[in-house]
Each structure stands twice: as structure tokens, then as C-alpha cells.
Write an enzyme that holds these catalytic residues in place. Structure first.
Site, PDB file in Angstrom:
ATOM      1  N   SER A 230      23.918  79.560  16.265  1.00 21.70           N
ATOM      2  CA  SER A 230      23.333  79.886  17.562  1.00 21.70           C
ATOM      3  C   SER A 230      23.238  81.475  17.978  1.00 21.70           C
ATOM      4  CB  SER A 230      24.290  79.130  18.580  1.00 21.70           C
ATOM      5  OG  SER A 230      24.052  79.632  19.724  1.00 21.70           O
TER       6      SER A 230
ATOM      7  N   THR B 204      14.650  78.179  21.261  1.00 15.88           N
ATOM      8  CA  THR B 204      14.834  77.355  22.428  1.00 15.88           C
ATOM      9  C   THR B 204      14.252  77.711  23.655  1.00 15.88           C
ATOM     10  OG1 THR B 204      17.350  76.982  21.503  1.00 15.88           O
ATOM     11  CG2 THR B 204      16.593  76.331  23.794  1.00 15.88           C
TER      12      THR B 204
ATOM     13  N   LYS C 102      12.179  74.484  20.266  1.00 16.48           N
ATOM     14  CA  LYS C 102      13.231  73.473  20.575  1.00 16.48           C
ATOM     15  C   LYS C 102      13.181  73.253  21.843  1.00 16.48           C
ATOM     16  CE  LYS C 102      18.176  72.500  19.925  1.00 16.48           C
ATOM     17  NZ  LYS C 102      18.527  72.125  21.140  1.00 16.48           N
TER      18      LYS C 102
ATOM     19  N   HIS D 154      18.382  69.550  25.620  1.00 15.58           N
ATOM     20  CA  HIS D 154      19.470  70.687  25.742  1.00 15.58           C
ATOM     21  C   HIS D 154      20.679  70.098  25.976  1.00 15.58           C
ATOM     22  CE1 HIS D 154      19.515  75.127  25.943  1.00 15.58           C
ATOM     23  NE2 HIS D 154      21.008  74.849  26.051  1.00 15.58           N
TER      24      HIS D 154
ATOM     25  N   ARG E  93      25.078  59.382  17.646  1.00 17.43           N
ATOM     26  CA  ARG E  93      26.571  59.261  17.535  1.00 17.43           C
ATOM     27  C   ARG E  93      26.722  58.437  16.413  1.00 17.43           C
ATOM     28  NH1 ARG E  93      25.985  63.030  20.446  1.00 17.43           N
ATOM     29  NH2 ARG E  93      26.813  63.640  22.423  1.00 17.43           N
TER      30      ARG E  93
END
Length: 456
Positions: free
Chosen positions: A153, A207, A275, A299, A334
Site C-alpha cells: 500500500s 485505487t 481498483k 474498499h 473468507r
């Protein structure tokens, strides 16, 4: 031009974060009390055993400072989009195909600058050193060992060069992508791109869903608007226009446009992925503008709380892209079944953010490795059970809406059921077409700043 920036360093009182290394191995909730077998002991009940990600999430919650935990786990507004990201997967089921003769499934996929990668990408998340002292380098080493792309990031607490070096210390060809926000000042973007190229990054991720900072009530409640002393968004250090040796804020601006993306692409030969795409028209524009990939994402539920679940937006975006470039998804993944569901609906790969942070907070590098290993193994297992030889072997007609649950199961006044009929991957909910085939920055320095972004 209206913009809002967040400081890249912080000034709030330092909060202690327990050192997982000193605390010893994370407790395993599946284990029994000392001296007893796992099926014995007070308090144990019948039912499904917790999965590896559940165990790590619980261990991370016990170790993290509550304010940092809220930063990682929280979302925008009432956290509707945040909750819906996971719920969207639970609304769907996979129809296995039988007697396909496909053999054990393989999980390698080709992504920009990352051939043969794991279909699970480490999504960009901020401030890993708040989760564990080893921070982003530990995450990068675990990703490299697993064959996963590490997306580091812009709001990282470790500079991109050090993150890439950590990944390459494990595997010389390990792919590292650099995530950034377009900045109003071209000279700032140019320097960030230069650093990413010098670090050996193989792609850039822009992003695009943040013209302003999302409003995060948990962070406001906790007063978490600055990083503690000794931590900063290191990629923002030494940039043009910033203080000598210091950091400058990550700016958000609603004046940025596709022309700014065009300018970025003209600066570099690296592939650029976009993104934060949810609308199919934006996906088409991104591809027409030369994007090497599109990432379907809300996000992590941290920007527009009224946004749909990423999974619900995926089929229409995949149709709009029509195979011209890879489509990735993040938000709510997940399990390996979630990965397989996204693949069936048109994704080439998925990103995971919060689960990686759980692993990092619970067990450092080893915990991140456990997350990626679990998702890799579960994905291969589910693909094989569904009759798919590889990640491209599932079809959209293998995803159906789950049957409604008995009314008595739902708490009074709630309903999570969907109509069972799915047509071409879509079903009607409340009259609106939606796919049924279907976690403190607002910038990078202060919480409202410093790009406190934890996506996925």
C-alpha cells in the site's frame, strides 16, 4: 480543485501493541483444556469446528489494541456494505459437476506481471506495523513463499523498496505490486512511480474509489486520527513539496479523472490495474483507457456504505470486460469456497485484506502464511469437488441462490432469504436486479489522513 489531505505521520499518544513473539503461540480455540482431549472440557459444545481463519481472527482480536482492532475491522457509516461483503457469499451455493475426469485441480493463474500466481492476492492494506512489529516485510515474505502477489500500500508503514526486497529474499521472482492513489500534483505521482519501478514492482494498482475519505464512526469514536509516534506512511517520505526528511499527506481529490490515469500510464511501462470498480460502464472505460486489469471492490466497505457487496457487482463487471483483461475481486473472501464462487462468477483471482492482518497480528509472518496456505488448499479442494480442473474450470451456472431458510431461524423482523430461482446469474431481490450468480485513515498520516485504508 477541492481536496482533503491527511498527514502521513502522527501525533497521537502511543498505544501499546502486544508483541506476538513475546506472547508465544496463539491459543487454539479448537484445543481442549490442559490435560483434556479436544472433545472434553467445560464449555465445549457440539457443532462445526472453527476454521483456520476463525482461529486467527480470534487470536488477533485478543492481541490487538482495541483501537487498532476497530481500525482494521471497521467500515464506513453503519457498516452495511462491510457486512454485506461476507453475507453475499453466504447467499450463494455451488453446484458440483460429477464424473468429469478432471483429476486434482491446479490453482495457478496468470496475472499482470505475475505468471503462475496463486489466485489469492494479498490486497493493499495500511499500517501493518500496528498489527505486528515485523510489519509489511513479514507479510511480503509469507506472500512470496506462498506464490501470492503482494500488493503493498501507498499507506504502508514500510517503504516499497524494503517490502519488495523482503519478498525477493524468499523468492527472487516474487511479484510485488504497488498500490497508489492518484495525486493532484503530477510530480508526486511521478516520484512514487519511479520508486516502485526502482524497487522492481511488476504492476501498479490505482485505487479509484476515493474522491474523498470515507467516514469511519469507529475511528471517530476512538479518536484515532493519527499514527502513534515512531510510525509513518513511509512511501510519503521525502516527496516533492514535503518537509525535508519528513512525510507529506496522501491527498484525495474529486477533481481527478480518467485524464489523470492516462497521464500515469504515460509515465511508466508497468501494467496498471484499476481498483474500486463497481459499475460495468467504468469497467469498460478502464479497459478502453488501457488498464491491464480491473479490481471489483467497495474498499472493504470503508468508503460508500450504500455500495453493493463486491460479489454482487462482479458478474456485470465481468460481462463488460468480456475477457479482455483479468478481473479481480476483493471484499468478504473468507474461505476457499468463497474464492471458487468468485472464480465461477468471472474473477481471475481474489484479494484478501483483513484475513492477512488477522494472521499477522496473531502470529506474524507464520500467521500470514497460514492464511494463504489455508485458502490455497481449500480452493483446490473445492474446485476438485466441483469437477473443475483449474481456476477457469467453473461456469456461472454452477452458482445458485441458496433456498430460503425457515422463518423461525431468522430473528424477528429480519430476512436474509433470496428467491431460489437464478436466471443467467441474476436474481431479483426487492424488484431490483442484483447478481445472485449470483475494516483508520482517510489518508496516510492522520486517521482522517494517512490513508487509513484497510481494504478487503
Amino acid at each position: 480543485m477541492t481536496e482533503r489531505a491527511v498527514p502521513a505521520a502522527t501525533r497521537s499518544p502511543e498505544r501499546g501493541c502486544p508483541d506476538p513473539a513475546a506472547a508465544g503461540p496463539a491459543p487454539d480455540p479448537a484445543a481442549g483444556a490442559p490435560g483434556r482431549g479436544p472433545a472434553e472440557g467445560p464449555g465445549r459444545t457440539a457443532g462445526p469446528a472453527p476454521g483456520p481463519l476463525d482461529v486467527l481472527r480470534e487470536a488477533a482480536a485478543a492481541r490487538l489494541d482495541p483501537v487498532y482492532r476497530d481500525f482494521y475491522e471497521g467500515g464506513a457509516g453503519r457498516e452495511t456494505a462491510l457486512a454485506d461483503n461476507e453475507a453475499a457469499f453466504r447467499r450463494l451455493a455451488l453446484l458440483p459437476r460429477v464424473l468429469r475426469g478432471s483429476g486434482p485441480a491446479t490453482t495457478a493463474v496468470d496475472l499482470p506481471g505475475a505468471p503462475g500466481a496463486l489466485p489469492v492476492v494479498v490486497a493493499p492494506t495500511a499500517f501493518h506495523r500496528l498489527a505486528h512489529p515485523a510489519g509489511e516485510p513479514a507479510t511480503a515474505r509469507a506472500a512470496a513463499a506462498a506464490g501470492a502477489v503482494m500488493v503493498t500500500s501507498m499507506a504502508s508503514t514500510t517503504a516499497v523498496g524494503e517490502v519488495a526486497a523482503a519478498a525477493r529474499s524468499v523468492r527472487p521472482t516474487a511479484p510485488v505490486w504497488f498500490q497508489l492513489y492518484l495525486q493532484p500534483e503530477e510530480r508526486v505521482i511521478r516520484e512514487l512511480v519511479r520508486r516502485a519501478e526502482a524497487a522492481g514492482c511488476t504492476a501498479l494498482v490505482v485505487t479509484a474509489d476515493s474522491p474523498v475519505f470515507g467516514r469511519r464512526p469507529r475511528d471517530d469514536r476512538n479518536g484515532f486520527h493519527d499514527l502513534p509516534p515512531g510510525h509513518a506512511a513511509e512511501n510519503m517520505r521525502g516527496l516533492p513539496g514535503g518537509p525535508p526528511g519528513g512525510t507529506r499527506p496522501i491527498a484525495m481529490s474529486p477533481a481527478l479523472s480518467w485524464a489523470d490515469l492516462r497521464a500515469l500510464r504515460a509515465m511508466t511501462a508497468l501494467p496498471v490495474l484499476v481498483k474500486g470498480v463497481l459499475h460495468p460502464a467504468d469497467a469498460r472505460i478502464a479497459v478502453d483507457e488501457g488498464a491491464a486489469g480491473v479490481i471489483v471492490s467497495n474498499h472493504g466497505g470503508r468508503q460508500l456504505d450504500a455500495a453493493p457487496a463486491s460479489l454482487d457487482a462482479l458478474p456485470a463487471v465481468a460481462d463488460a470486460v468480456a475477457g479482455r483483461v483479468p478481473v479481480l475481486l476483493d471484499g468478504g473472501v473468507r474461505s476457499g469456497a468463497d474464492v471458487a464462487t468468485a472464480l465461477a462468477l468471472g474473477a481471475t483471482a481474489v484479494g484478501v485484506g483483513r484475513p492477512v492482518l488477522w494472521g499477522l497480528a496473531a502470529e506474524g509472518e507464520r500467521g500470514v502464511a497460514r492464511v494463504l496456505e489455508a485458502l490455497r488448499d481449500e480452493t483446490a479442494h473445492v474446485l476438485t469437488l466441483c469437477g473443475a480442473p483449474d481456476c477457469a474450470g467453473l461456469s456461472r451456472d454452477q452458482v445458485v441462490a441458496r433456498a430460503p431458510r425457515p422463518a423461525a431461524v431468522d430473528p424477528p423482523g429480519t430476512s436474509t432469504a433470496l428467491p431460489r430461482k437464478a436466471v443467467d446469474g441474476w436474481t431479483s431481490r426487492g424488484g431490483a436486479a442484483s447478481p445472485a450468480t449470483p475494516s483508520r485513515t482517510r489518508t496516510t498520516g492522520t486517521n482522517r489522513s494517512c490513508g487509513r485504508r484497510t481494504e478487503g
